[in-house]
Motif scaffolding. Structure first.
Motif, mmCIF file in Angstrom:
data_model
loop_
_atom_site.group_PDB
_atom_site.id
_atom_site.type_symbol
_atom_site.label_atom_id
_atom_site.label_comp_id
_atom_site.label_asym_id
_atom_site.label_seq_id
_atom_site.Cartn_x
_atom_site.Cartn_y
_atom_site.Cartn_z
ATOM 1 N N TYR A 34 0.816 -1.216 0.000
ATOM 2 C CA TYR A 34 0.000 0.000 0.000
ATOM 3 C C TYR A 34 0.852 1.270 0.000
ATOM 4 N N TRP A 46 2.978 2.969 -2.166
ATOM 5 C CA TRP A 46 3.141 2.732 -3.597
ATOM 6 C C TRP A 46 4.540 3.038 -4.112
ATOM 7 N N VAL A 68 2.663 8.334 -8.627
ATOM 8 C CA VAL A 68 2.137 8.099 -7.288
ATOM 9 C C VAL A 68 1.551 9.388 -6.708
ATOM 10 N N GLU A 88 6.629 -0.151 -5.347
ATOM 11 C CA GLU A 88 6.743 -0.282 -6.796
ATOM 12 C C GLU A 88 8.197 -0.152 -7.256
#
Length: 300
Positions: free
Chosen positions: A53, A55, A114, A59
């Motif tokens: 969660y 990000w 993001v 990522e």
């Protein structure tokens, strides 16, 4: 033997399982060090603590890890893949590997995306999410989505990886009930993302990313074909690759579409870099599959 390199989507995994690879493998050290310079902090440390969660860190960390494994596989086994592709975020990493987007620009794109994604989802009247689950037949999943519609609530099928693995986007309150129904039908919930994806409800986000983010980096012709997870085409044109990644936000992922692309590329084998995951089983049903894991790299 023509090989395709296939990058999986984001997969929740504990850092302990990959820490030795991240800290000792030369390819991983290089990828993470380059990310440190771009992001301005230790990505390995941030990734160690990040959940799916968070990000940016998750990522960027997952991308650094997976690209390092692809680097190692190419060095170890030689040659160059005939094509590459990916599912969801994996398509983004495939674009980097194919050279359509440089690694530094990919990290910048993650950060800028993001920021926009967070603003977009925080501004919604009702929080949206995407629930991943498995071991339910496709017909049952379609029935559960129809039940949701009959209650006057919105839900949309976002991912169909095979007859057993699916994801559905909906308001978070709707997904609570949906997860309960998955359990009642004998399925197994996996996790719920705190954002909707691969669905029509985020068309506004796609527009914002197009207008505010994707034009801020350089897109280049790909060195090898990228298999689209949107329509199965083989892409090398930079503008087509950019638009394809944006279209991934609003287009459901269907495994058959990806298979069609891999068959068009005429590959005989698929390599999957990343933590061991469901894609090995799914892909192996259609192609001989080699999973490139941190454990495997460390053992060599």
């Amino acid at each position: 033997m023509p090989v395709a390199l296939f990058f999986p989507g984001l997969i929740p995994t504990g850092f302990d399982a990959i820490s030795s690879f991240v800290t000792t493998n030369e390819h991983a050290r290089r990828r993470f060090a380059e990310a440190d310079d771009i992001l301005g902090y230790s990505l390995a440390e941030a990734y160690r603590e990040a959940s799916i969660y968070e990000w940016e860190a998750f990522e960027a960390g997952f991308m650094a890890l997976t690209l390092a494994l692809a680097d190692w596989a190419q060095e170890q086994h030689g040659g160059r893949p005939a094509a590459c592709g990916g599912q969801s975020f994996g398509a983004f990493m495939a674009s980097v590997w194919a050279g359509a987007l440089s690694y530094p620009d990919a990290l910048r794109l993650i950060r800028r995306s993001v920021t926009v994604e967070t603003d977009y989802f925080d501004s919604l009247d009702e929080p949206l999410g995407c629930h991943f689950f498995y071991r339910l037949p496709h017909d049952t999943v379609q029935r559960l989505v129809a039940e949701t519609h009959e209650r006057g609530e919105w839900a949309e099928l976002s991912v169909v990886l095979d007859e057993q693995v699916h994801a559905v986007s909906a308001p978070l309150r709707t997904l609570e009930r949906f997860e309960q129904r998955v359990r009642e039908e004998g399925g197994f919930p996996f996790y719920t993302m705190n954002r909707a994806e691969h669905c029509s409800a985020v068309a506004g986000l796609r527009r914002r990313l197009h207008d505010e983010v994707y034009g801020t980096v350089d897109w280049r012709p790909a060195r090898l074909p990228v298999v689209s997870d949107v329509d199965g085409r083989l892409l090398t044109d930079p503008e087509e690759i950019k638009q394809d990644l944006l279209d991934g936000w609003t287009t459901p992922v269907h495994w058959e579409t990806i298979l069609r692309g891999l068959r068009t590329a005429e590959v005989d084998e698929v390599w999957i870099p990343g933590p061991r995951n469901m894609f090995a089983r799914i892909t192996n049903n259609s192609f001989p599959t080699r999973v490139i894991t941190p454990k495997q790299a460390l053992a060599t």
